[in-house]
Design an enzyme around this catalytic site. Structure first.
Site, short mmCIF file in Angstrom:
data_model
loop_
_atom_site.label_atom_id
_atom_site.label_comp_id
_atom_site.label_asym_id
_atom_site.label_seq_id
_atom_site.Cartn_x
_atom_site.Cartn_y
_atom_site.Cartn_z
N ARG A 116 -25.73 107.70 41.56
CA ARG A 116 -24.62 107.38 41.11
C ARG A 116 -23.30 108.16 41.46
O ARG A 116 -23.40 109.31 40.89
CB ARG A 116 -24.54 107.00 39.67
N HIS B 72 -20.52 107.61 35.23
CA HIS B 72 -21.23 106.34 34.77
C HIS B 72 -20.19 105.15 34.21
O HIS B 72 -20.29 104.12 34.78
CB HIS B 72 -21.79 106.76 33.32
N TYR C 75 -21.47 117.28 33.30
CA TYR C 75 -22.65 117.43 33.21
C TYR C 75 -23.65 117.65 34.34
O TYR C 75 -25.05 117.80 34.09
CB TYR C 75 -23.19 116.29 32.34
#
Lengths: 324, 444
Positions: free
Chosen positions: B328, B332, B341
């Site tokens: 991805r 998200h 992150y």
């Protein structure tokens, strides 16, 4: 008219459903060869085959989730959750999926899934085998919840639940499985979502359902010996609740006591008391009074008699209502 | 447990079809999925399970078992440089594709990417409550979606925008959910593309139940069109119990379902390593179902592998687990920030594996598409984006009366009572509104 136990009546109701509707089938743990831990499905696998009476893996979320998928394909699954306390692994599937599929699809899809749950205490069992979680499901829009209290209703209401286009939770009062009663297999008692007045009276209305109906009838008999006329309503349906029937009764009697085995806090009794207070404020001679379980996990069997509403606790509540 | 040992133990599936019998007879080195594509031999020997089997008349096509270990051990037909490689089992599926099909794959991926850009912009402009980007996963979605027949049924998560395109949805319909005018937004029965599901993994059980229904239909009426179900889920969802239960049910009842896991390596901010210490495909052996790991950024490999799996399922051989390794590229959802992150270097590495770029390279090299094709495509994609924007802005909210109407399929007194109360309450404002506007009108 035939006389049979409630367990047998449900068994006969399931048999009639399986015979009449080829899209219906049973699924659950131990329901096949064993016939269910309470033998409610006894003989059905032999009669209809493993395809129609399906022993599933031991997985409650799996049972309800796959049932929903089957319903989307046009089937009518009738799931058995073995005991009340074991429904929680399926709680997510029931409340976030099954209850919502109709509304999420803007009415295009429906999920005619029936979930049978033996519920309630009084059988001297161990933890997680005696709970009454009906309020947790009643709070969820999209579900219908019914509970029979006698053999005739047990026979008919399971069939009506399967015919319903909405998901229905069918709570079976397990301590009444062996209660015998007459079953009229020819004539249905009508709308399963309507309450029945099971004893007429003029001074107070006692609303109950499922396992407490016989207790309430006994309490009304005892009250009559004390000179009080108590009307007893068997609610039959917990979602929707037949408030019209309760309202009509309370307008006549002026007093309301609601009793159930589940804890009173946040329970069905509170909902009924509140609604009837709104509807019948000028008819009420006393505040609505609730009788139910305490705010504790269902206690160990050796003390459950103190937890479960009995005749004396119902009479005590009626006495309080009469004292106003 | 090795396959031979499993067979000795009397696995029911060992007797049920070629899956295990072929596997038990073959050594890992014979794996058709790997033998010609230069992948790791050591992984095979670690697996302890064997692969093998060729398509045989009346039997499942070449069978793989789930033992792939290591990222270089997945099925890949079109590599990062746009070079095509041959695979004994899977190449035949793409050999059947016409140049139009190949261009169509590219077109679908480009459309979804453009759509995604537009939806992200709409969210940033306040027109959507949330958006779930799909950039990076186009090959996994278009490849698997294109592998399905019309009668097959897809159960998506909430990110399968590419699959939706292959099922014939108007992509603008996907945005009804994210604009807050519907919790669905399309006709699942007309498209065989189920509604998005926000509760992770819940739909994997629905997929299995639906597949069990297909089996029942076939048993009741052999004239039923054979079909299979694809259950989409992600690496994050693989940690949910429902995925486990769905595989238990699917395996126990030989449900015609393909579990299609898009391992995009991040469950919001939690990396894949926290979901699983082994490739997810390895879990398949625990359910005694075939597992295939595929390069999820290779649309041709994904297409071939999914075709294989769907045939396996449709032909009555039970479920298959596919793990499509992909990435991805974006967030998200539009609510999180990947820079908090994960490392930029990781994102850059995955950009070199871009699913569109490699197919473009191949199409150009093979002279299957030229500048004119790509320019026209860009123009068409912009038109799609403009359509989506127009359609979205025209969605002016839902009527709560319709929500009252769809809580239950049958009449319900509480809903009727509350709707009546609401209508009455609304009517009381209608008078006030009328008076207000009259007053304002008078003042003007």
């Amino acid at each position: 008219m035939k006389t049979m136990t409630m367990a047998k009546a449900i068994n006969e109701g399931l048999r009639a459903t399986l015979a009449n509707d080829p899209k219906s089938f049973l699924m659950g743990e131990d329901i096949g060869a064993l016939g269910g831990v309470y033998r409610v499905t006894e003989g059905l696998k032999k009669e209809f085959g493993a395809h129609r009476v399906m022993d599933t893996p031991l997985a409650e979320s799996g049972i309800v989730g796959t049932a929903l998928g089957m319903a989307l394909r046009g089937y009518r699954p009738i799931c058995e959750i073995q005991f009340d306390g074991f429904v929680f692994p399926a709680f997510n599937q029931i409340t976030t999926q099954l209850a919502k599929i109709h509304t999420r699809s803007d009415g295009q899809l429906s999920a005619p899934v029936v979930i049978r749950i033996p519920y309630g205490g009084g059988i001297g069992s161990i933890e997680h085998h005696s709970e009454s979680p009906e309020a947790l499901f009643a709070h969820t829009a999209g579900l219908r919840i019914i509970t029979p209290s006698n053999a005739n209703d047990a026979y008919w209401m399971i069939q009506q639940a399967v015919q319903c286009q909405d998901p229905v939770i069918y709570f079976e009062p397990k301590r009444r499985y062996w209660l015998k009663g007459e079953v009229d297999t020819e004539n249905s008692p009508g709308d399963p979502f309507k309450a029945h007045v099971v004893r007429e009276g003029s001074e107070a209305t006692l609303v109950v359902y499922g396992p407490l109906v016989p207790v309430a009838l006994a309490a009304a008999t005892a009250a009559a010996e004390d000179g009080h006329s108590v009307e007893v309503i068997d609610l039959r349906s917990i979602s929707p609740i037949d408030f019209d029937a309760v309202e009509a009764s309370v307008n006549k009697t002026g007093r309301l006591v609601v009793a159930h085995e589940a804890p009173t806090f946040g329970g069905i009794g509170g909902e009924i008391a509140s609604r009837i207070s709104e509807r019948c404020f000028y008819s009420l001679e006393a505040p609505a009074i609730r009788v139910g379980g305490f705010h504790m996990p269902y206690p160990v069997a050796s003390v459950e008699e103190h937890y479960l509403p009995d005749i004396d606790r119902m009479l005590e509540a009626l006495d309080r209502a009469f004292a106003f | 447990m090795g396959a031979a040992q499993q067979a000795a133990n009397g696995s029911s599936r060992a007797d049920a079809g070629p899956a295990t019998s072929a596997g038990s007879a073959a050594s890992g080195a014979d794996s058709p999925a790997r033998s010609q594509s230069g992948r790791s031999e050591s992984a095979r020997s670690q697996s302890g399970r064997s692969q093998a089997g060729r398509p045989q008349s009346g039997e499942s096509p070449g069978v793989l078992r789930s033992n792939t270990v290591g990222s270089d051990d997945s099925v890949q037909l079109l590599d990062e440089h746009g070079m095509l490689h041959h695979d004994g089992v899977f190449s035949p599926y793409i050999d059947k594709l016409s140049p139009d099909d190949l261009r169509g794959f590219y077109r679908d991926m480009a459309f979804v990417r453009r759509f995604d850009t537009e939806a992200t912009a709409l969210q940033r402009q306040g027109e959507l409550a949330l958006w779930v980007p799909v950039v990076g996963q186009e090959a996994a979605q278009i490849g698997s979606g294109r592998a399905m027949n019309k009668a097959d049924y897809a159960f998506p998560t909430y990110r399968e925008h590419g699959v939706a395109l292959t099922r014939g949805l108007d992509l603008a319909d996907l945005l009804k959910l994210f604009r807050g005018v519907s919790n669905g937004g399309w006709d699942p029965r007309g498209t065989n593309f189920h509604l998005y599901t926000l509760v992770l993994a819940a739909q994997t059980l629905h997929a299995v139940g639906y597949a069990m229904g297909i089996s029942r239909d076939l048993a009741a009426d052999p004239a039923t069109e054979p079909a299979a179900v694809v259950a989409y889920f992600g690496d994050g969802a693989s940690s949910e119990g429902d995925v486990h239960e769905s595989m238990v049910f699917a395996s126990s009842y030989d449900a015609p379902v393909v579990f299609f896991c898009q391992n995009n390596h991040w469950a919001i901010s939690v990396p894949f390593e926290v979901q699983s210490r082994i490739p997810l495909v390895n879990r398949a052996s625990g359910y005694d179902i075939p597992g295939i790991r595929v390069d999820g950024n290779d649309v041709l490999a994904v297409y071939a592998v999914t075709q294989w799996a769907l045939e396996h399922a449709r032909n009555g051989f039970g479920p298959v687990l596919i793990e499509a390794s992909t990435y991805r590229v974006g967030a998200h959802t539009t609510a999180d920030d990947p820079t908090k992150y994960r490392l930029n270097a990781e994102e850059e590495l995955w950009k070199t594996k871009d699913p569109l770029q490699r197919l473009e390279t191949y199409l150009r090299a093979e002279k299957l598409a030229d500048d004119g094709f790509f320019e026209q495509l860009k123009s068409d994609a912009d038109e799609l984006a403009a359509h989506v924007r127009r359609a979205t802005l025209a969605l002016d909210g839902a009527d709560i009366r319709q929500k009252f109407a769809s809580v239950y399929a049958q009449a319900h007194p509480l809903v009727a009572e509350e709707l009546a109360w609401f209508e009455n309450y609304e009517a009381s404002f209608a008078d006030a509104h009328t008076q207000t506007s009259e007053t304002q009108g008078g003042a003007a």
